[in-house]
Design a protein around this motif. Structure first.
Motif, PDB file in Angstrom:
ATOM      1  N   UNK A   1      72.948  37.732  45.943  1.00 40.51           N
ATOM      2  CA  UNK A   1      72.490  38.650  46.975  1.00 40.51           C
ATOM      3  C   UNK A   1      73.629  38.875  47.971  1.00 40.51           C
ATOM      4  N   UNK A   2      73.802  40.129  48.362  1.00 36.28           N
ATOM      5  CA  UNK A   2      74.853  40.506  49.321  1.00 36.28           C
ATOM      6  C   UNK A   2      76.222  39.991  48.877  1.00 36.28           C
ATOM      7  N   UNK A   3      76.474  40.040  47.559  1.00 37.45           N
ATOM      8  CA  UNK A   3      77.774  39.662  47.020  1.00 37.45           C
ATOM      9  C   UNK A   3      78.024  38.166  46.906  1.00 37.45           C
ATOM     10  N   UNK A   4      77.020  37.353  47.214  1.00 32.90           N
ATOM     11  CA  UNK A   4      77.201  35.900  47.144  1.00 32.90           C
ATOM     12  C   UNK A   4      76.177  35.274  46.220  1.00 32.90           C
ATOM     13  N   UNK A   5      76.643  34.339  45.399  1.00 33.25           N
ATOM     14  CA  UNK A   5      75.723  33.592  44.542  1.00 33.25           C
ATOM     15  C   UNK A   5      74.914  32.670  45.441  1.00 33.25           C
ATOM     16  N   UNK A   6      73.607  32.882  45.461  1.00 34.16           N
ATOM     17  CA  UNK A   6      72.730  32.139  46.375  1.00 34.16           C
ATOM     18  C   UNK A   6      72.016  30.973  45.706  1.00 34.16           C
ATOM     19  N   UNK A   7      71.744  31.112  44.410  1.00 35.80           N
ATOM     20  CA  UNK A   7      70.953  30.089  43.727  1.00 35.80           C
ATOM     21  C   UNK A   7      71.362  30.027  42.265  1.00 35.80           C
ATOM     22  N   UNK A   8      71.355  28.823  41.727  1.00 29.50           N
ATOM     23  CA  UNK A   8      71.653  28.602  40.319  1.00 29.50           C
ATOM     24  C   UNK A   8      70.546  27.745  39.728  1.00 29.50           C
ATOM     25  N   UNK A   9      70.025  28.197  38.603  1.00 27.00           N
ATOM     26  CA  UNK A   9      69.026  27.411  37.877  1.00 27.00           C
ATOM     27  C   UNK A   9      69.606  27.045  36.521  1.00 27.00           C
ATOM     28  N   UNK A  10      69.417  25.803  36.135  1.00 24.40           N
ATOM     29  CA  UNK A  10      69.865  25.298  34.842  1.00 24.40           C
ATOM     30  C   UNK A  10      68.623  24.932  34.047  1.00 24.40           C
ATOM     31  N   UNK A  11      68.436  25.609  32.927  1.00 24.51           N
ATOM     32  CA  UNK A  11      67.259  25.396  32.073  1.00 24.51           C
ATOM     33  C   UNK A  11      65.959  25.498  32.874  1.00 24.51           C
ATOM     34  N   UNK A  12      65.926  26.473  33.803  1.00 24.16           N
ATOM     35  CA  UNK A  12      64.722  26.766  34.575  1.00 24.16           C
ATOM     36  C   UNK A  12      64.519  25.927  35.815  1.00 24.16           C
ATOM     37  N   UNK A  13      65.395  24.953  36.058  1.00 24.91           N
ATOM     38  CA  UNK A  13      65.247  24.070  37.219  1.00 24.91           C
ATOM     39  C   UNK A  13      66.396  24.310  38.196  1.00 24.91           C
ATOM     40  N   UNK A  14      66.126  24.202  39.497  1.00 25.06           N
ATOM     41  CA  UNK A  14      67.202  24.367  40.473  1.00 25.06           C
ATOM     42  C   UNK A  14      68.359  23.414  40.177  1.00 25.06           C
ATOM     43  N   UNK A  15      69.561  23.938  40.225  1.00 20.82           N
ATOM     44  CA  UNK A  15      70.749  23.131  39.967  1.00 20.82           C
ATOM     45  C   UNK A  15      71.367  22.693  41.286  1.00 20.82           C
ATOM     46  N   UNK A  16      71.884  21.495  41.314  1.00 18.97           N
ATOM     47  CA  UNK A  16      72.555  20.977  42.507  1.00 18.97           C
ATOM     48  C   UNK A  16      74.064  21.185  42.425  1.00 18.97           C
ATOM     49  N   UNK A  17      74.513  21.919  41.422  1.00 22.40           N
ATOM     50  CA  UNK A  17      75.941  22.156  41.235  1.00 22.40           C
ATOM     51  C   UNK A  17      76.516  22.915  42.428  1.00 22.40           C
ATOM     52  N   UNK A  18      77.710  22.522  42.812  1.00 19.22           N
ATOM     53  CA  UNK A  18      78.411  23.230  43.880  1.00 19.22           C
ATOM     54  C   UNK A  18      79.185  24.418  43.317  1.00 19.22           C
ATOM     55  N   UNK A  19      79.106  24.624  42.017  1.00 15.76           N
ATOM     56  CA  UNK A  19      79.837  25.701  41.361  1.00 15.76           C
ATOM     57  C   UNK A  19      78.920  26.881  41.053  1.00 15.76           C
ATOM     58  N   UNK A  20      78.070  27.226  41.996  1.00 16.12           N
ATOM     59  CA  UNK A  20      77.102  28.301  41.804  1.00 16.12           C
ATOM     60  C   UNK A  20      77.802  29.600  41.425  1.00 16.12           C
ATOM     61  N   UNK A  21      78.910  29.898  42.062  1.00 14.26           N
ATOM     62  CA  UNK A  21      79.603  31.161  41.823  1.00 14.26           C
ATOM     63  C   UNK A  21      80.202  31.252  40.420  1.00 14.26           C
ATOM     64  N   UNK A  22      80.458  30.111  39.768  1.00 10.22           N
ATOM     65  CA  UNK A  22      81.034  30.132  38.419  1.00 10.22           C
ATOM     66  C   UNK A  22      80.146  30.885  37.428  1.00 10.22           C
ATOM     67  N   UNK A  23      78.873  30.995  37.720  1.00 11.56           N
ATOM     68  CA  UNK A  23      77.919  31.619  36.801  1.00 11.56           C
ATOM     69  C   UNK A  23      77.488  33.002  37.276  1.00 11.56           C
ATOM     70  N   UNK A  24      78.293  33.628  38.129  1.00 13.66           N
ATOM     71  CA  UNK A  24      78.070  35.008  38.576  1.00 13.66           C
ATOM     72  C   UNK A  24      79.004  35.920  37.785  1.00 13.66           C
ATOM     73  N   UNK A  25      78.876  37.230  37.955  1.00  9.79           N
ATOM     74  CA  UNK A  25      79.781  38.168  37.280  1.00  9.79           C
ATOM     75  C   UNK A  25      81.215  37.871  37.697  1.00  9.79           C
ATOM     76  N   UNK A  26      81.446  37.711  38.986  1.00 12.04           N
ATOM     77  CA  UNK A  26      82.783  37.398  39.490  1.00 12.04           C
ATOM     78  C   UNK A  26      83.282  36.079  38.909  1.00 12.04           C
ATOM     79  N   UNK A  27      82.405  35.092  38.850  1.00  8.05           N
ATOM     80  CA  UNK A  27      82.772  33.794  38.307  1.00  8.05           C
ATOM     81  C   UNK A  27      83.159  33.842  36.840  1.00  8.05           C
TER      82      UNK A  27
END
Length: 125
Positions: free
Chosen positions: A23-49
């Motif tokens: 949202x607004x150009x920033x990765x706000x949330x990452x889910x891994x296999x349907x569960x919230x992920x605690x990874x600090x690499x949220x942006x790695x799984x965005x288009x930019x990432x």
């Protein structure tokens, strides 16, 4: 604003499913296999990432033995882009002489706007 749904599969490991909420150009949330992920690499799984991942992989491929541990000094990097929106649909890395592969596949890309558009990617070759 978009939601990106992708899978990753590495030889010898089970497939993982990621959903990234941007949202607004920033990765706000990452889910891994349907569960919230605690990874600090949220942006790695965005288009930019994903484009950053491709850049790193290309850099590492200049020395496959050191970068990827290839025994033969060769590897294969293959990427397919979405023809309409330009995002990475599929990325495949095959490491020469090891039998190891890694695949990232975007299975759904939902643009969140007044005109809710959604691209569902089909099978790629």
């Amino acid at each position: 604003n978009y939601d990106l749904h992708l899978t990753t599969k590495t030889t010898g490991s089970e497939e993982q499913t990621y959903t990234t909420i941007v949202r607004d150009g920033r990765a706000r949330e990452l889910r891994l296999n349907g569960k919230p992920s605690t990874s600090h690499q949220v942006n790695d799984y965005s288009v930019e990432g994903l484009f950053s991942t491709l850049a790193r992989e290309l850099e590492l491929s200049s020395s496959p033995v050191n970068g990827f541990g290839a025994s033969s000094g060769t590897n294969l990097l293959r990427v397919t882009f979405d023809e309409q929106a330009g995002f990475v649909r599929r990325y495949l890395r095959s490491i020469g002489g090891t039998g190891r592969t890694t695949e990232i596949r975007v299975v759904q890309f939902d643009i969140k706007s007044d005109e809710a558009n959604s691209w569902r990617t089909g099978e790629t070759q």
